[in-house]
Design a protein around this motif. Structure first.
Motif, short mmCIF file in Angstrom:
data_model
loop_
_atom_site.label_atom_id
_atom_site.label_comp_id
_atom_site.label_asym_id
_atom_site.label_seq_id
_atom_site.Cartn_x
_atom_site.Cartn_y
_atom_site.Cartn_z
N HIS A 131 21.19 65.81 50.44
CA HIS A 131 20.52 65.47 51.15
C HIS A 131 20.70 64.24 51.66
O HIS A 131 20.13 63.73 52.83
N LEU A 132 21.29 63.70 51.07
CA LEU A 132 21.99 62.31 51.61
C LEU A 132 22.84 62.46 52.91
O LEU A 132 22.70 61.46 53.44
N GLN A 133 23.79 62.99 53.02
CA GLN A 133 24.36 63.87 53.92
C GLN A 133 23.36 64.31 55.50
O GLN A 133 23.75 64.22 56.55
N ASP B 104 27.29 72.95 50.50
CA ASP B 104 25.37 72.67 50.31
C ASP B 104 24.33 71.90 50.77
O ASP B 104 23.60 71.65 50.10
N ASP B 105 24.81 72.75 51.93
CA ASP B 105 23.47 72.59 52.80
C ASP B 105 21.95 73.07 52.21
O ASP B 105 21.79 74.49 52.23
N PRO B 106 21.07 71.79 52.04
CA PRO B 106 19.75 72.48 52.08
C PRO B 106 18.75 73.38 52.68
O PRO B 106 17.67 73.15 52.11
N PHE C 288 10.41 69.80 51.31
CA PHE C 288 11.14 68.80 51.91
C PHE C 288 11.21 68.82 53.26
O PHE C 288 10.67 68.78 54.22
N TYR C 289 11.76 69.57 53.81
CA TYR C 289 12.13 69.84 55.08
C TYR C 289 11.09 71.39 55.21
O TYR C 289 10.93 70.92 57.03
#
Length: 336
Positions: free
Chosen positions: A16-18, A274-276, A196-197
């Motif tokens: 998420h930070l990325q 790790d794509d969210p 969130f997205y």
């Protein structure tokens, strides 16, 4: 498929930070301040009266003395969902391209960025005809030596376009963080993991519909405002507005995974495990080695169109993606 040596920046290792770092701390948009930039408005080819807004940065050698000579090529950049020509990756890749001697076109999808209110219809994940309109424009006025780079939703769009039975109007292209299967990408972002997205994107998309920019009835607007998921929004709005009988036809027709085998020009596809936002299990199910025109870079970390690494003398901003993309295009330019 190549495993990349990308290493996330210290303290920004999380997916998420990325993903959100670039949004919260975007690069300075020097494309409109330090470089010459002009807006171009061109009509779409579907006879709707809609128009597209493009941002044009000509090669530096046409503007500044002693700049690197133009290499004869233009790069067309296309943003993701609810992005614009000002999105962080559009700016950072565009700047890298200019420094390397390219001309740059940053394309706004319909009703995005400065193109807001210029169209009565929305963009969608498979809107190939708009990309072709822009490529025809670049070929007519600038050069026939064109590269294309799509991100997120438009990564899907460019893969679909170059996998269709069309006359090829570019030499090579890249696709970063593509939702290869739109239905399963929708399921993913509609799940708890994507809350969130989903909340963020649905809010901005509903706001556009409610603003009255689209040529739709009040009944449709009321229905769209009740959407709680991406599936609802696409069923109530995107699919019918784009000419599909329902959302499932839209997803099936526009999912880029069905077009990969027909791609005939060099392509680089970039994705982080790790794509969210986009489900990585779809990527892992595809036999990428079966597609000789496609090169892949698959990283363990990086998030969704993130890829923030530690700064270095060669990359002082620590933005890994522009160098990967432009190194690919430089190699294809030299070989051809």
């Amino acid at each position: 498929m190549s495993e990349s040596s990308f290493t996330p920046r210290k303290f920004l290792e999380g997916k998420h930070l990325q993903t959100v770092y670039n949004v919260l701390f975007p690069p300075d948009n020097s494309l409109e301040e330090d470089f010459f930039c002009e807006g171009l408005v061109i009509p779409t080819n579907d006879r709707t009266g809609d128009h597209l807004w493009l941002e044009h940065n000509p090669p530096l050698s046409q503007i500044k003395k002693n700049a690197i000579p133009w290499n004869g090529h233009y790069l067309v950049l296309i943003h993701g969902m609810e992005g614009s020509s000002e999105s962080h990756y559009m700016v950072s890749v565009g700047k890298e391209a200019l420094i390397r001697g390219y001309g740059v076109i940053r394309m706004n999808l319909r009703n995005c960025g400065k193109g807001l209110y210029l169209a009565k219809r929305p963009y969608n994940a498979g809107q190939s005809e708009d990309l072709e309109t822009v490529l025809d424009y670049v070929r007519k006025y600038f050069t026939d030596k064109i590269f294309v780079s799509g991100f997120s939703l438009s990564a899907n769009l460019v893969l679909k376009y170059f996998g269709e039975q069309r006359k090829m109007k570019a030499k090579a292209f890249t696709a970063t963080s593509p939702p290869l299967d739109l239905k399963r990408s929708c399921d993913f972002i509609d799940s708890k993991a994507g809350l969130f997205y989903r909340t963020h994107f649905l809010s901005t998309m509903k706001e556009k519909v409610q603003s009255g920019i689209y040529d739709v009835s009040q009944a449709m607007i009321d229905q769209v405002m009740k959407s709680r998921t991406f599936f609802d929004f696409d069923e109530f709005f995107t699919a019918p507005m784009s000419g599909y009988k329902n959302v499932l036809e839209y997803y099936h027709t526009c999912s880029s995974m069905y077009y990969l085998s027909k791609i005939r020009i060099p392509c680089l596809v970039i994705h982080a495990d790790d794509d969210p936002v986009v489900p990585s299990h779809v990527w892992r199910e595809i036999n990428w080695s079966a597609f000789p025109s496609i090169e892949t870079v698959y990283t363990e970390k990086g998030g969704h169109v993130g890829f923030i690494s530690d700064p270095s003398p060669e990359n002082p901003e620590g933005r890994w993606l522009p160098r990967i993309i432009m190194d690919f295009f430089d190699k294809k330019r030299v070989r051809n």
